[in-house]
Scaffold this motif. Structure first.
Motif, PDB file in Angstrom:
ATOM      1  N   ILE A 121       1.014  -1.295  -0.079  1.00  0.00           N
ATOM      2  CA  ILE A 121       0.032   0.010   0.173  1.00  0.00           C
ATOM      3  C   ILE A 121       0.865   1.311   0.140  1.00  0.00           C
ATOM      4  N   ASP A 122       0.877   1.909  -1.191  1.00  0.00           N
ATOM      5  CA  ASP A 122       1.825   3.210  -1.023  1.00  0.00           C
ATOM      6  C   ASP A 122       1.489   4.474  -0.286  1.00  0.00           C
ATOM      7  N   GLU A 123       2.464   4.843   0.095  1.00  0.00           N
ATOM      8  CA  GLU A 123       2.394   6.119   1.111  1.00  0.00           C
ATOM      9  C   GLU A 123       1.522   5.944   2.475  1.00  0.00           C
TER      10      GLU A 123
ATOM     11  N   GLY B  84       8.064   4.355   8.346  1.00  0.00           N
ATOM     12  CA  GLY B  84       7.272   3.372   8.027  1.00  0.00           C
ATOM     13  C   GLY B  84       7.470   1.969   8.750  1.00  0.00           C
ATOM     14  N   ARG B  85       6.388   1.332   8.991  1.00  0.00           N
ATOM     15  CA  ARG B  85       6.421   0.366   9.874  1.00  0.00           C
ATOM     16  C   ARG B  85       5.905  -1.120   9.384  1.00  0.00           C
TER      17      ARG B  85
ATOM     18  N   GLY C 298       8.388  10.510  -1.168  1.00  0.00           N
ATOM     19  CA  GLY C 298       7.255   9.519  -1.805  1.00  0.00           C
ATOM     20  C   GLY C 298       7.677   8.116  -0.960  1.00  0.00           C
ATOM     21  N   ASP C 299       7.444   6.887  -1.189  1.00  0.00           N
ATOM     22  CA  ASP C 299       7.741   5.600  -0.920  1.00  0.00           C
ATOM     23  C   ASP C 299       6.600   5.575   0.436  1.00  0.00           C
ATOM     24  N   ALA C 300       7.045   5.640   1.635  1.00  0.00           N
ATOM     25  CA  ALA C 300       5.957   5.637   2.876  1.00  0.00           C
ATOM     26  C   ALA C 300       5.253   6.985   2.970  1.00  0.00           C
ATOM     27  N   PHE C 301       5.688   7.992   2.130  1.00  0.00           N
ATOM     28  CA  PHE C 301       5.021   9.319   2.238  1.00  0.00           C
ATOM     29  C   PHE C 301       4.673   9.775   1.267  1.00  0.00           C
TER      30      PHE C 301
ATOM     31  N   SER D 184      10.356  11.976   5.326  1.00  0.00           N
ATOM     32  CA  SER D 184      10.159  12.055   6.730  1.00  0.00           C
ATOM     33  C   SER D 184      10.380  13.417   7.489  1.00  0.00           C
ATOM     34  N   TRP D 185      11.391  14.231   7.307  1.00  0.00           N
ATOM     35  CA  TRP D 185      11.633  15.657   7.805  1.00  0.00           C
ATOM     36  C   TRP D 185      10.103  16.247   7.515  1.00  0.00           C
TER      37      TRP D 185
END
Length: 762
Positions: A463-465, A517-518, A534-537, A542-543
Motif C-alpha cells: 500500500i503506497d504512502e 514506515g513500519r 514518496g515511498d512511505a510518504f 520523513s523530515w
C-alpha cells in the motif's frame, strides 16, 4: 427553449454580484489583485500552476485566455506568446485538467477553425487582467477581446477593424460535441462532453451564445473539416465560425452562458446578464469582488505586500466552485456528477481536501461561514448521491492523494458554528469513510483493515504512502472524536476515535527521532532514508511528515524527548542542505525542485504537508522562532508576480496560508477552537465578520525590522498565550501587537502558554 421567466425567477436572477453594494472609491481592494500571479509555471517547475481565472467568487464558470493546445492542463503559461482562444474552464489544477470546456476566438481575414491556424501573437503589455475583467489585443487579427463574467454567464466584446471578413470561432472541442447555428436569432447553441474523469456517462455542458450583430456567413466544422450546407453538427469534434462585416473600431458583443443540466437551463443562466451592457456587467463583477475581498481591510505595508495579500485572497475565494444552478422557479438544483440526475439542493466541487483542510476551509469558517454552510449542505448531497464523501472532487470522485480529510472539513465547520447541514447524514458519512475502503484508493480509507487492527498501515503490504496515510488517519480520527463529543454520541464511540487519534505514536522511531514506515511484524522499514520522497510518504519525506500531528504536538514533543530536542529538530529542517532522494519517483518531481531552489534548507513550503511546521515553535516555548520563520516565508516565498508562488497554489490552500500568516495567526489544528500565533505583516488589519463585528489587529510599529512580538494585548488586557480562541474572536476583538526588532524570549515561554494538544487536554 424557455422564452419567459416568472416573477420569482426574475428575483433569483439578481445574483449575489448584483446585490453587492458598489464600494466607495477608496474601498476597492480588487485594484490590488493580479490574476496572473503564479502563471509562469510548467510541469517540471511550479510557481503556482495557476491561470488567470476571470470569474466571480466561487462562480460555476471561469473564463481564461488559452495559450496551450486543446487538452493541455497548462492552458495558460505566462511565457507563451500566442493565444488560441478564450476558454470557459472548470479546471481546478493542471494535474486534474479540465471538464465541460469550450472556447471562442475572434479572427479576421481567412476563415479558419484549427487552433493553430487561428492563434495570434499577443503581448502582456497589451493585456489587462482583473478578477472580473480581461482584455487583450490579438495582433494577427487586429482585434481586441474583452470578457466580463457573471457566475454562470459572461459578456464578450470584440473590437474589430474595418473588414468584411470578421469572424468568431466557437470550438466545442473534441471527445464528443454538438453545435447548431440559429442565424435568425443570432445564436449558436451546443454542448461539449470533454472531461478528464469524475463524470457519469450522460455528462454534458450545454452552452448558448447570442450576438448583437447579424451573421454575414456561417460555417460548421466536423472533426476539423468543413461541413458544407448544414446548420448543425454532432461529431467527435464540432465547431462553428460565424462571420460579420465591421467598420474600424466596431464592437461585436456576445452573451454566453452554460449549464450542466439542459439547454433550457443554459438559457435561464443567460438571464444573469439580462439586458445589461458590457460595462454594467463589468461593474457588477467588480462590486461582487470588492464585497468579498472587503471582508479584510489592510492598512500600511508596501505596495508589493498589498498586491500579494489581495492576490492571495482572490485565489482563496475561487474554489470550491458552485456546481448548482437555479431553475425557472428559483429553486436550487444541481446536476449530480455521481449519478447523472438533476436533483435539489446545493453542490460545490473542484477541491482536494488533502490540500485545503489545512487553511482554506478554516478560513471560510472564519470569514465566509455563509458560503461554507452551502458547501456543507452540498457535502451531505455528495454522500447521499455517491455513498462517499469526496476527498478530491472534480467534479465527482477522483482517485488522487491520500487521507480521509473530509472528516476535518466537516468537523471543523460544525465545531466553529456552521449550521443548516444535515449532521446525521454527515456524521454517518464520516464514520462510514473512516471504517471502509472506498471504490477508489483515494476514497474512504485504503488499508483500513490494517489500520483498525494494528493502528497503522504497514509498509510491507504493498500500500503506497502508508506512513502518510497512518498519520492523516490519526488526525482525522481526532476530528471525528471532537465532532462525536459535540453531537453527544455514545461514550464508547467517542473513546474509539480518541484512542485511534494516538496511532501516530506507532510510527515514531526513537532511533532517528522521526516518523518511519513500519512493517506488519512491528519492525521499522529498512533501509530508511529520511530524505527519501514518496515511498512511505506523500510528496514529501520523513523530515516533512514527522510534523503531521496537528492535534497532539505536545505528544510529539514528549516522544522527541522534550522541548529542547523538539526545537532542535525543528531548527534542523532549516539548517539541513536541500538534499533529497527521488528514487521512488524515478525523476525529480517539481515539488522536490521547488524545495531545492528555495534556499530554506529541507523546508518544502511549496507543498502542503509542512506548511504548518513553522508555527510549532509555539508549543515548545520559543514563539519568537515562529515569528522569524513566518516572516521569512512571507517575504521570500510569495510575490505579486507571475512567478509569485513557491509551488502549486492548490485551490486556495497556499494562498490561505499567506492570508492567515500575514494577519498574524494560523489554524494548525482544524477541529480545535484555536489559532496559533505568528506575527502580523501589516501595521493594521480589520476583519469584518458577517455578524457585523470586527477583529482589529493593530501593530503600528510593524516594519521589515520589527518582526517580533514584544507584547500583546487582547481587548485591552495583557495576553501571554501563543494562541487565539475562535469563539472569542467571533465576539469581536481588538489585538494590539507591540512589535520589536529584538525577540522577546520571556513572553509565551511557559507550558501554559502553549496551544491545544490532545495529550495536554486529557
Amino acid at each position: 427553449m424557455l422564452k419567459t421567466l416568472t416573477a420569482l425567477a426574475a428575483l433569483w436572477l439578481v445574483t449575489d454580484a448584483a446585490k453587492a453594494q458598489t464600494p466607495a472609491p477608496q474601498a476597492d481592494p480588487a485594484q490590488w489583485v493580479n490574476p496572473l500571479v503564479g502563471t509562469d509555471s510548467k510541469p517540471d517547475l511550479s510557481n503556482g500552476n495557476t491561470y488567470p481565472a476571470i470569474a466571480l467568487p466561487w462562480g460555476m464558470n471561469f473564463w481564461m485566455p488559452q495559450t496551450g493546445k486543446m487538452g493541455s492542463g497548462w492552458a495558460y503559461q505566462y511565457a507563451a506568446d500566442k493565444l488560441r482562444g478564450f476558454k470557459q474552464t472548470h479546471q481546478p489544477s493542471p494535474w486534474m485538467n479540465d471538464y465541460g470546456q469550450f472556447a471562442l476566438m475572434p479572427i479576421t481575414g481567412r476563415r479558419v477553425f484549427d487552433e493553430d491556424a487561428r492563434a495570434s501573437w499577443f503581448s502582456h503589455k497589451a493585456e489587462v487582467a482583473e478578477p472580473n475583467y480581461y482584455r487583450v489585443y490579438l495582433a494577427d487579427h487586429d482585434v481586441t477581446t474583452e470578457i466580463a463574467p457573471t457566475e454562470r454567464a459572461a459578456r464578450f466584446r470584440f473590437t474589430f477593424p474595418q473588414t468584411d471578413s470578421a469572424y468568431v470561432v466557437i470550438d466545442a472541442l473534441d471527445r464528443g460535441s454538438y453545435v447548431k447555428v440559429l442565424p435568425g436569432q443570432r445564436r449558436v447553441i451546443g454542448y461539449t462532453t470533454r472531461n478528464s474523469g469524475g463524470v457519469p456517462k450522460n455528462f454534458k455542458n450545454y452552452f448558448i451564445l447570442e450576438f448583437d450583430h447579424d451573421f454575414t456567413s456561417t460555417a460548421l466544422y466536423q472533426d476539423k473539416a468543413l461541413a458544407p450546407g448544414v446548420l448543425e453538427v454532432t461529431a467527435k469534434h464540432a465547431g462553428a465560425v460565424v462571420g460579420f462585416r465591421t467598420q474600424k473600431g466596431e464592437k461585436v458583443n456576445a452573451r454566453v452562458a452554460s449549464s450542466f443540466i439542459s439547454p433550457e437551463q443554459a438559457e435561464l443562466n443567460l438571464r444573469e446578464i439580462g439586458e445589461q451592457d458590457f460595462d454594467a456587467v463589468r461593474r457588477q463583477g467588480r462590486a461582487a469582488w470588492n464585497k468579498a475581498l472587503g471582508r479584510i481591510e489592510i492598512e500600511g505595508g508596501t505596495e508589493a505586500q498589498r498586491r500579494t495579500f489581495y492576490s492571495c485572497l482572490y485565489r482563496a475565494l475561487l474554489f470550491p466552485r458552485k456546481l448548482y444552478e437555479r431553475d425557472a422557479a428559483g429553486n436550487v438544483v444541481h446536476y449530480s456528477p455521481f449519478n447523472g440526475q438533476v436533483l435539489p439542493g446545493y453542490m460545490y466541487t473542484d477541491t482536494g481536501f488533502w490540500d485545503t483542510f489545512r487553511a482554506l476551509f478554516p478560513f471560510l469558517n472564519l470569514l465566509y461561514p455563509d458560503v461554507n454552510a452551502e458547501i456543507q449542505q452540498g457535502l451531505a448531497n455528495d454522500y447521499k448521491e455517491s455513498g462517499w464523501l469526496p476527498e478530491w472532487a472534480s467534479p465527482g470522485l477522483r482517485d488522487v492523494m491520500v487521507g480521509n480529510n473530509s472528516a476535518s472539513v466537516v468537523a471543523d465547520a460544525y465545531l466553529k458554528g456552521i449550521r443548516g447541514q444535515d449532521m446525521n447524514v454527515l456524521y454517518e458519512a464520516l464514520t462510514h469513510g473512516a471504517n471502509n475502503a472506498g471504490p477508489l484508493d483515494a476514497v474512504g480509507r485504503k488499508g483500513v483493515v490494517y489500520y483498525n487492527k494494528l493502528g497503522y498501515v504497514p509498509y510491507d503490504v504493498k500500500i503506497d504512502e502508508n506512513a502518510a496515510r497512518t498519520l492523516e488517519y490519526a488526525y482525522d480520527d481526532f476530528t471525528i472524536y471532537q465532532l462525536a463529543k459535540a453531537l453527544n454520541k455514545p461514550k464508547k464511540e467517542i473513546d474509539l476515535y480518541a484512542r485511534r487519534s494516538q496511532n501516530y505514536r506507532k510510527l515514531f522511531d526513537k532511533e532517528t527521532g522521526l516518523m518511519r514506515g513500519r512493517n506488519q511484524d512491528g519492525s521499522f522499514q529498512k533501509p530508511f532514508n529520511p530524505f527519501k520522497w514518496g515511498d512511505a510518504f506523500t510528496e514529501g519525506n520523513s523530515w516533512h511528515y514527522t510534523w503531521s500531528v496537528f492535534h497532539d504536538v505536545q505528544g510529539l514533543v514528549d516522544l522527541m524527548g522534550g522541548r529542547q530536542k523538539f526545537v532542535a529538530t525543528l531548527d534542523t529542517v532549516f539548517t539541513l542542505p536541500p538534499v533529497f532522494d527521488a528514487s521512488y519517483y524515478g525523476e525529480v518531481i517539481h515539488e522536490i525542485r521547488e524545495m531545492q531552489i528555495a534556499n530554506m534548507g529541507n523546508y518544502a513550503h511549496g507543498n502542503q504537508p509542512i506548511q504548518h511546521m513553522v508555527y510549532l515553535y509555539n508549543y515548545a516555548g520559543q514563539p519568537w522562532k515562529a515569528q522569524y520563520w513566518v516572516r521569512e516565508a512571507l517575504n521570500r516565498l510569495y510575490l505579486p508576480t507571475a512567478d509569485g508562488y513557491c509551488g502549486d497554489e492548490d485551490n486556495g490552500q497556499t494562498s490561505a496560508w499567506y492570508v492567515f500568516s500575514a494577519l498574524g495567526f494560523y489554524p494548525v489544528c482544524p477541529g480545535s477552537d484555536q489559532y496559533v500565533l505568528g506575527a502580523p505583516l501589516f501595521p493594521k488589519a480589520t476583519l469584518h465578520l458577517p455578524s457585523g463585528k470586527d477583529i482589529v489587529l493593530n501593530a503600528p510599529n510593524n516594519s521589515a525590522e520589527n518582526r517580533y512580538v514584544n507584547k500583546l494585548t487582547l481587548n485591552g488586557q495583557t495576553y501571554d498565550k501563543n494562541w487565539l480562541s475562535h469563539s472569542e474572536l467571533m465576539r469581536g476583538a481588538t489585538l494590539n501587537f507591540d512589535m520589536s526588532a529584538i525577540p522577546n524570549k520571556s513572553r509565551g515561554t511557559a507550558p501554559a502558554a502553549a496551544p491545544y494538544s490532545f495529550s495536554k487536554a486529557k
